[in-house]
Motif scaffolding. Structure first.
Motif, short mmCIF file in Angstrom:
data_model
loop_
_atom_site.label_atom_id
_atom_site.label_comp_id
_atom_site.label_asym_id
_atom_site.label_seq_id
_atom_site.Cartn_x
_atom_site.Cartn_y
_atom_site.Cartn_z
N LEU A 114 0.84 -1.20 0.00
CA LEU A 114 0.00 0.00 0.00
C LEU A 114 0.88 1.25 0.00
CD1 LEU A 114 -2.75 1.47 0.29
CD2 LEU A 114 -2.51 1.25 2.76
N GLN A 115 1.93 1.21 0.80
CA GLN A 115 2.85 2.35 0.88
C GLN A 115 3.45 2.64 -0.50
OE1 GLN A 115 3.05 3.77 3.85
NE2 GLN A 115 4.65 5.28 3.53
N ALA A 116 3.79 1.58 -1.22
CA ALA A 116 4.35 1.76 -2.57
C ALA A 116 3.33 2.39 -3.51
CB ALA A 116 4.81 0.41 -3.12
N THR A 117 2.09 1.98 -3.38
CA THR A 117 1.03 2.58 -4.21
C THR A 117 0.85 4.05 -3.86
OG1 THR A 117 -0.10 0.45 -4.23
CG2 THR A 117 -1.40 2.35 -4.93
N LEU A 118 0.90 4.36 -2.56
CA LEU A 118 0.75 5.75 -2.13
C LEU A 118 1.84 6.64 -2.73
CD1 LEU A 118 -0.01 5.25 1.69
CD2 LEU A 118 -1.63 5.93 -0.06
N HIS A 119 2.99 6.03 -2.99
CA HIS A 119 4.09 6.80 -3.56
C HIS A 119 4.16 6.65 -5.08
CE1 HIS A 119 5.96 8.60 -0.02
NE2 HIS A 119 5.40 7.59 0.61
N GLY A 120 3.07 6.21 -5.67
CA GLY A 120 2.94 6.21 -7.13
C GLY A 120 3.79 5.18 -7.86
N MET A 121 4.21 4.15 -7.16
CA MET A 121 5.04 3.14 -7.84
C MET A 121 4.18 2.17 -8.62
SD MET A 121 7.95 2.04 -5.18
CE MET A 121 8.93 3.33 -4.43
N PRO A 122 4.65 1.79 -9.81
CA PRO A 122 3.93 0.74 -10.54
C PRO A 122 3.89 -0.53 -9.68
CG PRO A 122 5.62 1.75 -11.91
CD PRO A 122 5.83 2.27 -10.53
N LYS A 123 2.83 -1.33 -9.88
CA LYS A 123 2.59 -2.48 -9.01
C LYS A 123 3.81 -3.41 -8.90
CE LYS A 123 -1.04 -5.88 -8.23
NZ LYS A 123 -2.28 -6.46 -8.76
N ALA A 124 4.37 -3.78 -10.06
CA ALA A 124 5.48 -4.75 -10.05
C ALA A 124 6.69 -4.19 -9.29
CB ALA A 124 5.87 -5.11 -11.47
N ARG A 125 7.00 -2.93 -9.55
CA ARG A 125 8.14 -2.29 -8.88
C ARG A 125 7.89 -2.17 -7.37
NH1 ARG A 125 12.75 -1.27 -7.21
NH2 ARG A 125 13.34 0.83 -6.68
N GLY A 126 6.65 -1.80 -7.02
CA GLY A 126 6.29 -1.66 -5.62
C GLY A 126 6.42 -2.97 -4.87
#
Lengths: 339, 271
Positions: A114-126
């Motif tokens: 979720l934190q990765a999504t909040l920071h706009g990272m693409p799903k795979a990278r996150g």
């Protein structure tokens, strides 16, 4: 002296990662939590923000992380003004707030993703980065357990991992080890040191003297919303006095005229205490060897000795008149920190 | 060719949309994992539906009662609206818990629109509302209710209920954002029932005593209830549907405006 520090123990010549001028926050009812703080934290520095409960540490961090609007002054973090361009600040910082704000119903992996999504990272990278961070903080095995089942130390490590998701240039840690056992505390300290070695600027608030002393390149001491001292731990401690040596002589209780005569060559004699001879050393640790040799040459056998350095608590006492740990400031009736 | 700033805006929009979806998903999982949040959504309205249908089924024979296939067919809309009101309230309680435990700070410290955080929560409430609509339609189907307007009517009901959940959720979220306390939002619970019983959710306005009848006639909740009920009982009228949509939009706009105001007040106050 830490890498990058100048003679005065400062980092002024380098680029400022955090800079504030007269930063202030007043709450409803005229409660001044922060009353005009000037800070300059250089890139790559670990800055320890030290103060008792209610001193204004958390309020300052909340302003620097754009969670709270200042009511006075200015703050620039990672090159952006917190009031004028909060979005740009948020893109460059990592934040681990007090008491690890984690959802007990989520799993560690869900939280990191979720934190990765909040920071706009693409799903795979996150997912890739999140899993790597969970591994880094030693939570790979527990990643699919709900956070509610984690110990205090595990929660702190997860919070730290979440703060690292945006690969921040400035990391804010608000009392990251409060309430942790010594092993968990050491694990956090090791990780903070490692992060700093990798180039991350760390702004660390703490009420633990040892934490500030161990980790911070520079320390700022705040009380009642105002900065009372700032500098490297060594510089601050040297300002309140020189280290002294406590010596126990074999077969002798306290000091003697011969002993005093020898010790006086190395610095000011202090009154004997608990059967120990005390001398303030002009050159600090460098004088320990010569003192022992001189006593030996005078026929005085040393049973034990200890070099006692001034502590940050001594600095705190010198600046405020009360101890940082275990004693509330005189007249304080509760925390001045904002919620 | 698009300019760099246009592309950046599109990227920001896409990132915020992903955040809304992710937070909506979290909201649904949270409800599923916390029984006290899930219970008001389905258990209470289903029990009330069973009790009322079993105990007051004879009401359909009262003079002036709308012509319906069964009392259950009349009551389904009320159960759905009750469910979405409680879903909105539960969502707001969860939001207040997030504020209390500092989780919203984690969200607000991220480079996303703060409104996206609230919208994420509300989108989860909307999905739960849609689920509640399907649940009560299934109950109706099991107990012999025929949706008079067919599949299209059922789809319309699901959409209207989901939109209502979002709208009511906005009002409740604004209270959560302003107070930051789950106990305050929980205090809305009795008020929701007052508003619900002063609508046509469980009884036709023309059979209520005054002034309750007049209040129910003009209660925006009644417009929504009727919008949901008409496709079930087969009296689908465009004018009533427009009133239902207008009520949802009005409540939704009020909820979003109050949420935005509450959020600003929270940032200003710092708590």
């Amino acid at each position: 002296m830490p890498d990058g520090a100048d003679e005065a123990g400062g980092y002024r010549a380098r680029v400022a990662a955090i800079s504030t001028q007269n930063l202030a926050r007043e709450f409803e009812g005229g409660i001044v939590a922060v009353g005009g703080v000037d800070l300059e934290v250089a890139e790559g520095e670990i800055y320890g923000f030290l103060g008792p409960n209610g001193a204004g540490k958390t309020t300052t961090v909340r302003m620097l992380t754009t969670l709270l609007a200042p009511t006075g002054g200015r703050a620039v973090v990672a090159g952006h003004d917190v009031a004028d361009d909060p979005g740009a600040v948020r893109r460059k910082i990592g934040v681990a707030l007090q008491e690890a704000a984690l959802d007990p119903l989520m799993t560690g992996r869900e939280l990191i993703h979720l934190q990765a999504t909040l920071h706009g990272m693409p799903k795979a990278r996150g997912h890739e980065l999140g899993d790597a961070l969970l591994h880094r903080v030693g939570l790979a095995q527990a990643a699919d357990r709900r956070v509610g089942t984690y110990s205090g130390g595990m929660r702190r490590r997860l919070d730290l991992a979440a703060a690292l998701v945006p690969e921040p240039s400035v990391l804010f840690l608000d009392e990251p080890t409060t309430g942790l056992d010594p092993v968990s505390r050491q694990a956090i300290w090791d990780e903070v040191t490692k992060l700093n070695d990798e180039g991350t600027t760390v702004f660390l608030t703490t009420q633990y003297l040892e934490e500030a002393d161990q980790l911070a390149d520079r320390v700022g001491i705040i009380t009642d919303g105002r900065m009372v001292a700032e500098g490297t731990p060594a510089k601050l401690k040297s300002q309140v006095g020189k280290p002294h040596l406590e010596i126990s002589l074999a077969g002798q209780d306290g000091t003697s005229a011969d002993c005093d005569e020898v010790l006086a060559r190395f610095g000011k004699l202090l009154p004997a205490k608990d059967g120990l001879a005390l001398v303030e050393l002009e050159r600090g640790a460098a004088d320990v060897g010569p003192v022992v040799r001189a006593l030996d040459e005078a026929g005085l056998a040393v049973a034990s000795l200890e070099l006692v350095e001034p502590t940050l608590d001594d600095v705190f006492v010198a600046e405020t008149g009360h101890h940082l740990e275990g004693e509330a400031p005189p007249g304080s009736s509760g925390p001045a920190d904002g919620p | 060719m698009r300019s760099r700033s246009e592309l950046s805006s599109i990227a920001d929009l896409a990132a915020n949309a992903r955040v809304v979806v992710a937070l909506g998903r979290r909201s649904i999982l949270q409800t599923a994992r916390r029984p006290q949040l899930a219970a008001p959504l389905l258990v209470f309205p289903t029990l009330l539906l069973a009790i009322q249908t079993g105990g007051a089924g004879g009401a359909v024979d009262l003079p002036g009662f709308p012509e319906v296939e069964s009392f259950l067919a009349f009551m389904l809309a009320g159960a759905m609206v009750q469910s979405v009101l409680l879903a909105g309230n539960s969502g707001a309680i969860a939001l207040a818990i997030d504020i209390e435990m500092g989780f919203t700070d984690r969200l607000f410290a991220a480079p996303i629109s703060r409104f996206g955080v609230v919208l994420g929560r509300l989108s989860g409430t909307a999905v739960l509302g849609a689920f509640a609509a399907v649940w009560f339609l299934a109950i109706g189907f099991l107990f012999g209710v025929t949706i008079q307007e067919g599949i299209a009517g059922a789809v319309w009901i699901v959409l209207l209920v989901a939109a209502s959940a979002l709208a009511f959720g906005g009002i409740a979220a604004s209270i959560a954002l302003y107070s930051g306390k789950a106990s305050v939002v929980q205090g809305l619970f009795p008020l929701l029932f007052v508003v619900l019983f002063l609508s046509t959710a469980f009884f036709p306005a023309n059979l209520m005593l005054e002034p309750a009848g007049t209040v129910a006639e003009y209660n925006p909740l009644s417009f929504i209830v009727e919008g949901i009920r008409e496709p079930i009982i087969g009296k689908f009228e465009l004018g009533d549907q427009l009133k239902a949509v207008a009520a949802v939009i009005g409540i939704g706009a009020l909820g979003l405006a109050l949420s935005a105001w509450s959020m600003r007040a929270r940032t200003r106050r710092g708590s």
